[in-house]
Design an enzyme around this catalytic site. Structure first.
Site, PDB file in Angstrom:
ATOM      1  N   ASN A  13       0.573  -0.960   0.403  1.00  0.00           N
ATOM      2  CA  ASN A  13       0.030   0.047   0.246  1.00  0.00           C
ATOM      3  C   ASN A  13       0.859   0.817  -0.207  1.00  0.00           C
ATOM      4  O   ASN A  13       2.188   1.323   1.017  1.00  0.00           O
ATOM      5  CB  ASN A  13      -1.173   0.096   1.298  1.00  0.00           C
ATOM      6  CG  ASN A  13      -1.844   1.038   1.372  1.00  0.00           C
ATOM      7  OD1 ASN A  13      -1.973   0.893   2.648  1.00  0.00           O
ATOM      8  ND2 ASN A  13      -2.244   2.255   0.238  1.00  0.00           N
ATOM      9  N   GLN A  47      -2.386   6.746  -1.974  1.00  0.00           N
ATOM     10  CA  GLN A  47      -2.288   7.753  -0.752  1.00  0.00           C
ATOM     11  C   GLN A  47      -1.240   8.352  -1.015  1.00  0.00           C
ATOM     12  O   GLN A  47      -0.411   8.272  -0.658  1.00  0.00           O
ATOM     13  CB  GLN A  47      -3.429   7.084   0.905  1.00  0.00           C
ATOM     14  CG  GLN A  47      -4.325   7.577   1.050  1.00  0.00           C
ATOM     15  CD  GLN A  47      -4.349   5.237   0.825  1.00  0.00           C
ATOM     16  OE1 GLN A  47      -3.426   4.722   1.364  1.00  0.00           O
ATOM     17  NE2 GLN A  47      -5.897   4.546   0.170  1.00  0.00           N
ATOM     18  N   ASN A 149     -11.796   5.871  10.323  1.00  0.00           N
ATOM     19  CA  ASN A 149     -12.797   6.175   8.809  1.00  0.00           C
ATOM     20  C   ASN A 149     -13.317   4.713   8.969  1.00  0.00           C
ATOM     21  O   ASN A 149     -13.729   3.488   9.646  1.00  0.00           O
ATOM     22  CB  ASN A 149     -11.939   5.986   7.329  1.00  0.00           C
ATOM     23  CG  ASN A 149     -11.086   4.898   7.619  1.00  0.00           C
ATOM     24  OD1 ASN A 149     -11.337   3.710   8.324  1.00  0.00           O
ATOM     25  ND2 ASN A 149      -9.659   4.727   6.717  1.00  0.00           N
ATOM     26  N   HIS A 151     -15.506   1.179   8.257  1.00  0.00           N
ATOM     27  CA  HIS A 151     -15.664   0.513   7.342  1.00  0.00           C
ATOM     28  C   HIS A 151     -16.367  -0.722   7.479  1.00  0.00           C
ATOM     29  O   HIS A 151     -17.440  -0.967   8.504  1.00  0.00           O
ATOM     30  CB  HIS A 151     -13.906  -0.782   7.753  1.00  0.00           C
ATOM     31  CG  HIS A 151     -13.130  -0.198   7.584  1.00  0.00           C
ATOM     32  ND1 HIS A 151     -12.321  -0.733   6.343  1.00  0.00           N
ATOM     33  CD2 HIS A 151     -12.296   0.958   7.932  1.00  0.00           C
ATOM     34  CE1 HIS A 151     -11.614   0.096   6.488  1.00  0.00           C
ATOM     35  NE2 HIS A 151     -11.273   0.828   7.917  1.00  0.00           N
ATOM     36  N   GLU A 200     -10.892  -0.069  -1.048  1.00  0.00           N
ATOM     37  CA  GLU A 200     -10.641   0.756  -0.338  1.00  0.00           C
ATOM     38  C   GLU A 200     -11.153   2.368  -1.211  1.00  0.00           C
ATOM     39  O   GLU A 200     -11.079   2.070  -2.322  1.00  0.00           O
ATOM     40  CB  GLU A 200      -9.393   1.277   0.105  1.00  0.00           C
ATOM     41  CG  GLU A 200      -8.968   2.213   1.251  1.00  0.00           C
ATOM     42  CD  GLU A 200      -7.264   2.081   1.743  1.00  0.00           C
ATOM     43  OE1 GLU A 200      -7.450   3.208   1.908  1.00  0.00           O
ATOM     44  OE2 GLU A 200      -6.420   1.389   0.794  1.00  0.00           O
ATOM     45  N   ARG A 201     -12.313   2.973   0.079  1.00  0.00           N
ATOM     46  CA  ARG A 201     -13.018   4.476  -0.966  1.00  0.00           C
ATOM     47  C   ARG A 201     -11.883   4.936  -0.739  1.00  0.00           C
ATOM     48  O   ARG A 201     -11.272   5.297  -0.895  1.00  0.00           O
ATOM     49  CB  ARG A 201     -14.143   4.625  -0.014  1.00  0.00           C
ATOM     50  CG  ARG A 201     -13.203   5.074   1.422  1.00  0.00           C
ATOM     51  CD  ARG A 201     -14.138   6.525   1.996  1.00  0.00           C
ATOM     52  NE  ARG A 201     -13.646   7.021   3.473  1.00  0.00           N
ATOM     53  CZ  ARG A 201     -14.372   7.814   4.381  1.00  0.00           C
ATOM     54  NH1 ARG A 201     -15.304   7.640   4.242  1.00  0.00           N
ATOM     55  NH2 ARG A 201     -13.771   8.306   5.308  1.00  0.00           N
ATOM     56  N   GLY A 210      -4.208  -0.943   6.976  1.00  0.00           N
ATOM     57  CA  GLY A 210      -3.971  -1.406   8.328  1.00  0.00           C
ATOM     58  C   GLY A 210      -5.374  -0.898   8.835  1.00  0.00           C
ATOM     59  O   GLY A 210      -6.228  -1.994   9.840  1.00  0.00           O
ATOM     60  N   THR A 211      -6.274   0.022   8.011  1.00  0.00           N
ATOM     61  CA  THR A 211      -7.511   0.594   9.360  1.00  0.00           C
ATOM     62  C   THR A 211      -8.744  -0.427   8.934  1.00  0.00           C
ATOM     63  O   THR A 211      -9.027  -1.458   9.266  1.00  0.00           O
ATOM     64  CB  THR A 211      -7.953   1.180   8.771  1.00  0.00           C
ATOM     65  OG1 THR A 211      -7.746   1.687   7.560  1.00  0.00           O
ATOM     66  CG2 THR A 211      -7.184   2.745   9.523  1.00  0.00           C
ATOM     67  N   GLY A 212      -8.457  -1.764   8.036  1.00  0.00           N
ATOM     68  CA  GLY A 212      -8.953  -2.746   7.808  1.00  0.00           C
ATOM     69  C   GLY A 212      -8.758  -3.582   8.351  1.00  0.00           C
ATOM     70  O   GLY A 212      -9.904  -4.653   8.873  1.00  0.00           O
TER      71      GLY A 212
END
Length: 269
Positions: A13, A47, A149, A151, A200-201, A210-212
Site C-alpha cells: 500500500n 494515498q 474511517n 469499514h 478501499e474507498r 491497515g485500518t481494514g
C-alpha cells in the site's frame, strides 16, 4: 517551486509523503493530490500523505486518497510515517490522535478505540452494527466498525472467490453509507489468523489496508471468532492486531522507504 517527496509503502500500500514541517508548501487541494497520485501522469500512489506542524501533537498527518478525497485515518501510512520520524510520537489526524513507536523495519501504532454506534460509522439509519440485516449479491450479514474511517466487514468461505473489483464499488457507494465505506471480505482460517482483501474507498483494490485489518480483527473478536492477538494476512503481507473490549487497537507491521525525489509544484497545480 521545487518540492521534495518520499515514496514509501506498507505491505505494498504505497504513499507519496510530503513533509511540510520544516519547509512550507502551497495549500493542498484535492485536484492536486489526485494529480500527484495518478500512476500514469503523476508520481503514483494509493494515498498522498502531508505532514504539517501541530499545536496538539508532535505533528499532523493529512491523508488524501487517490481520487483526491481527504480521509481521517490510514494505518499503513501511520507505520510508514513512524519509521520516517524515527522515534515515538503523537500524530494528529482528522480521525484522532495516534501514538506510534518505530520497530525494526516498521512500527507499532495505537489506533485508538473503535466505534460501533450506527451514527459513528456513519450509517444512513439505525441498525445493529454487529450483525447488519443487509446484503449485496453473495455478501451478507456484515458488521461495521469505525477506526478513524468507516469499514464494513463480510466473512466468507473464500475471500479470493469474491469479485471484489465489481462488488466493492457498489457497496462503497451505497446510500446506506453517507460518507462511503471501505469494503472488507475476510476468511477466518483459525482463531489466530484471518485472510483479508479490501476495496478501499477512493482508491479501489489495495494490497494492504491497515485500518481494514484493524476493523476486521475487531469485528471478528466481537463475534468471538478469533482471539487477540490475531494475524491478518493481506495480499501484500501480514499485520498483527491486538484489542480488548473497551481498549485501544494496537497494530504492528512493516513499512519501507522506496525512494526519494522532487517535482515542480506548478506541474500539478
Amino acid at each position: 517551486m521545487r518540492v521534495d517527496f518520499i515514496k514509501m509503502h506498507g505491505l505494498g500500500n504505497d504513499f507519496v509523503v510530503l513533509d511540510a514541517r520544516a519547509r512550507e508548501i502551497p495549500a493542498m487541494q484535492p485536484a492536486i493530490a489526485a494529480a500527484i497520485a495518478d500512476r500514469n501522469t503523476g508520481i503514483g500512489c494509493d494515498q498522498l500523505i502531508l505532514l504539517e506542524k501541530s499545536d496538539a501533537a508532535d505533528f499532523r498527518m493529512r491523508i488524501f486518497n487517490q481520487d483526491g478525497s481527504e480521509v481521517g485515518a490510514c494505518g499503513n501510512a501511520s507505520r510508514a510515517v513512524a519509521m520516517l520520524h524515527g522515534s515515538d510520537a503523537e500524530i494528529e489526524t482528522a480521525g484522532g490522535t495516534l501514538s506510534v513507536s518505530p520497530t525494526a523495519g516498521g512500527a507499532t501504532v495505537d489506533m485508538g478505540e473503535p466505534r460501533f454506534d450506527w451514527d459513528a460509522i456513519p450509517l444512513a439509519y439505525a441498525m445493529d452494527t454487529l450483525s447488519m440485516p443487509v446484503g449485496w449479491e453473495m455478501l451478507g450479514d456484515p458488521g461495521a466498525v469505525n477506526v478513524g474511517n468507516p469499514h464494513v466487514i463480510f466473512f466468507v468461505d473464500d475471500t479470493d472467490a469474491v469479485p471484489l473489483d465489481r462488488i466493492g464499488p457498489e457497496v462503497e457507494e451505497d446510500p446506506l453509507f453517507p460518507e462511503r465505506v471501505n469494503v472488507n471480505v475476510a476468511t477466518i482460517e483459525d482463531r489466530s489468523r484471518i485472510r483479508l482483501r479490501v476495496w478501499e474507498r477512493g482508491a479501489g483494490l489495495t494490497r494492504a489496508c491497515g485500518t481494514g485489518a484493524c476493523a476486521t480483527a475487531v469485528h471478528a473478536m466481537r463475534r468471538k471468532l478469533v482471539d487477540s492477538p490475531v494475524t491478518v494476512a493481506l495480499p501484500g503481507g501480514e499485520l498483527k492486531i491486538e484489542w480488548s473490549p473497551g481498549g485501544s487497537i494496537r497494530m504492528t507491521g512493516p513499512a519501507t522507504e522506496s525512494f526519494r525525489g522532487s517535482f515542480e509544484w506548478d506541474e500539478f497545480a
